[in-house]
Design a protein around this motif. Structure first.
Motif, PDB file in Angstrom:
ATOM      1  N   MET A   1       0.837  -1.174   0.000  1.00 18.26           N
ATOM      2  CA  MET A   1       0.000   0.000   0.000  1.00 18.26           C
ATOM      3  C   MET A   1       0.882   1.237   0.000  1.00 18.26           C
ATOM      4  O   MET A   1       1.959   1.240   0.570  1.00 18.26           O
ATOM      5  N   ASN A   2       0.344   2.287  -0.605  1.00 17.81           N
ATOM      6  CA  ASN A   2       1.072   3.544  -0.646  1.00 17.81           C
ATOM      7  C   ASN A   2       0.132   4.701  -0.318  1.00 17.81           C
ATOM      8  O   ASN A   2      -1.029   4.489   0.022  1.00 17.81           O
ATOM      9  N   GLY A   3       0.635   5.904  -0.429  1.00 22.20           N
ATOM     10  CA  GLY A   3      -0.142   7.089  -0.097  1.00 22.20           C
ATOM     11  C   GLY A   3      -1.415   7.243  -0.900  1.00 22.20           C
ATOM     12  O   GLY A   3      -2.391   7.832  -0.426  1.00 22.20           O
ATOM     13  N   THR A  26     -11.217  11.806  13.863  1.00 24.68           N
ATOM     14  CA  THR A  26     -11.224  10.734  12.866  1.00 24.68           C
ATOM     15  C   THR A  26      -9.829  10.129  12.714  1.00 24.68           C
ATOM     16  O   THR A  26      -8.832  10.842  12.632  1.00 24.68           O
ATOM     17  N   VAL A  27      -9.776   8.819  12.681  1.00 24.98           N
ATOM     18  CA  VAL A  27      -8.534   8.107  12.431  1.00 24.98           C
ATOM     19  C   VAL A  27      -8.728   7.280  11.166  1.00 24.98           C
ATOM     20  O   VAL A  27      -9.664   6.486  11.071  1.00 24.98           O
ATOM     21  N   LEU A  28      -7.853   7.491  10.201  1.00 30.12           N
ATOM     22  CA  LEU A  28      -7.889   6.693   8.974  1.00 30.12           C
ATOM     23  C   LEU A  28      -7.055   5.439   9.212  1.00 30.12           C
ATOM     24  O   LEU A  28      -5.949   5.513   9.739  1.00 30.12           O
ATOM     25  N   ALA A  29      -7.600   4.304   8.850  1.00 31.40           N
ATOM     26  CA  ALA A  29      -6.901   3.040   9.048  1.00 31.40           C
ATOM     27  C   ALA A  29      -6.731   2.335   7.714  1.00 31.40           C
ATOM     28  O   ALA A  29      -7.674   2.234   6.940  1.00 31.40           O
ATOM     29  N   CYS A  30      -5.517   1.867   7.463  1.00 28.20           N
ATOM     30  CA  CYS A  30      -5.223   1.077   6.271  1.00 28.20           C
ATOM     31  C   CYS A  30      -4.841  -0.326   6.725  1.00 28.20           C
ATOM     32  O   CYS A  30      -3.927  -0.497   7.533  1.00 28.20           O
ATOM     33  N   ARG A  41       4.696   4.614   5.661  1.00 30.64           N
ATOM     34  CA  ARG A  41       5.102   4.390   7.055  1.00 30.64           C
ATOM     35  C   ARG A  41       5.586   5.688   7.694  1.00 30.64           C
ATOM     36  O   ARG A  41       5.270   5.980   8.845  1.00 30.64           O
ATOM     37  N   ALA A  42       6.352   6.477   6.933  1.00 31.62           N
ATOM     38  CA  ALA A  42       6.844   7.755   7.455  1.00 31.62           C
ATOM     39  C   ALA A  42       5.688   8.712   7.705  1.00 31.62           C
ATOM     40  O   ALA A  42       5.667   9.419   8.722  1.00 31.62           O
ATOM     41  N   ARG A  51      -3.451   5.178  10.866  1.00 29.46           N
ATOM     42  CA  ARG A  51      -2.963   3.920  11.443  1.00 29.46           C
ATOM     43  C   ARG A  51      -2.756   2.904  10.324  1.00 29.46           C
ATOM     44  O   ARG A  51      -3.603   2.759   9.448  1.00 29.46           O
ATOM     45  N   LEU A  52      -1.639   2.201  10.392  1.00 37.26           N
ATOM     46  CA  LEU A  52      -1.348   1.129   9.439  1.00 37.26           C
ATOM     47  C   LEU A  52      -1.439  -0.188  10.185  1.00 37.26           C
ATOM     48  O   LEU A  52      -0.745  -0.404  11.186  1.00 37.26           O
ATOM     49  N   ILE A  53      -2.285  -1.073   9.714  1.00 36.10           N
ATOM     50  CA  ILE A  53      -2.501  -2.349  10.376  1.00 36.10           C
ATOM     51  C   ILE A  53      -2.130  -3.463   9.414  1.00 36.10           C
ATOM     52  O   ILE A  53      -2.784  -3.659   8.397  1.00 36.10           O
TER      53      ILE A  53
END
Length: 62
Positions: A1-3, A26-30, A41-42, A51-53
């Motif tokens: 996944m990317n931006g 609001t929290v965006l989760a991928c 990640r940066a 958040r990256l899960i």
């Protein structure tokens, strides 16, 4: 996944905010099974609203 994968939900959040909804918390989760690019990640490291899960977090293997 990317931006690019974050752009669509971020746009939806912004549109909702424009309509008067409170999106401050609001929290965006991928969720990604194939991992995340270093750029993403940066971005997540410096952004409390993203958040990256990965699989390790989902299945407790990490």
């Amino acid at each position: 996944m990317n931006g690019h994968h974050v752009e669509r939900p971020a746009r939806a959040r912004d549109l909702l905010a424009g309509k008067g909804y409170d999106t401050r918390d609001t929290v965006l989760a991928c969720y990604g099974g194939a991992g995340f690019t270093e750029d993403l990640r940066a971005e997540a490291a410096g952004n409390g609203g993203l958040r990256l899960i990965g699989l390790d977090a989902l299945y407790g293997t990490g």
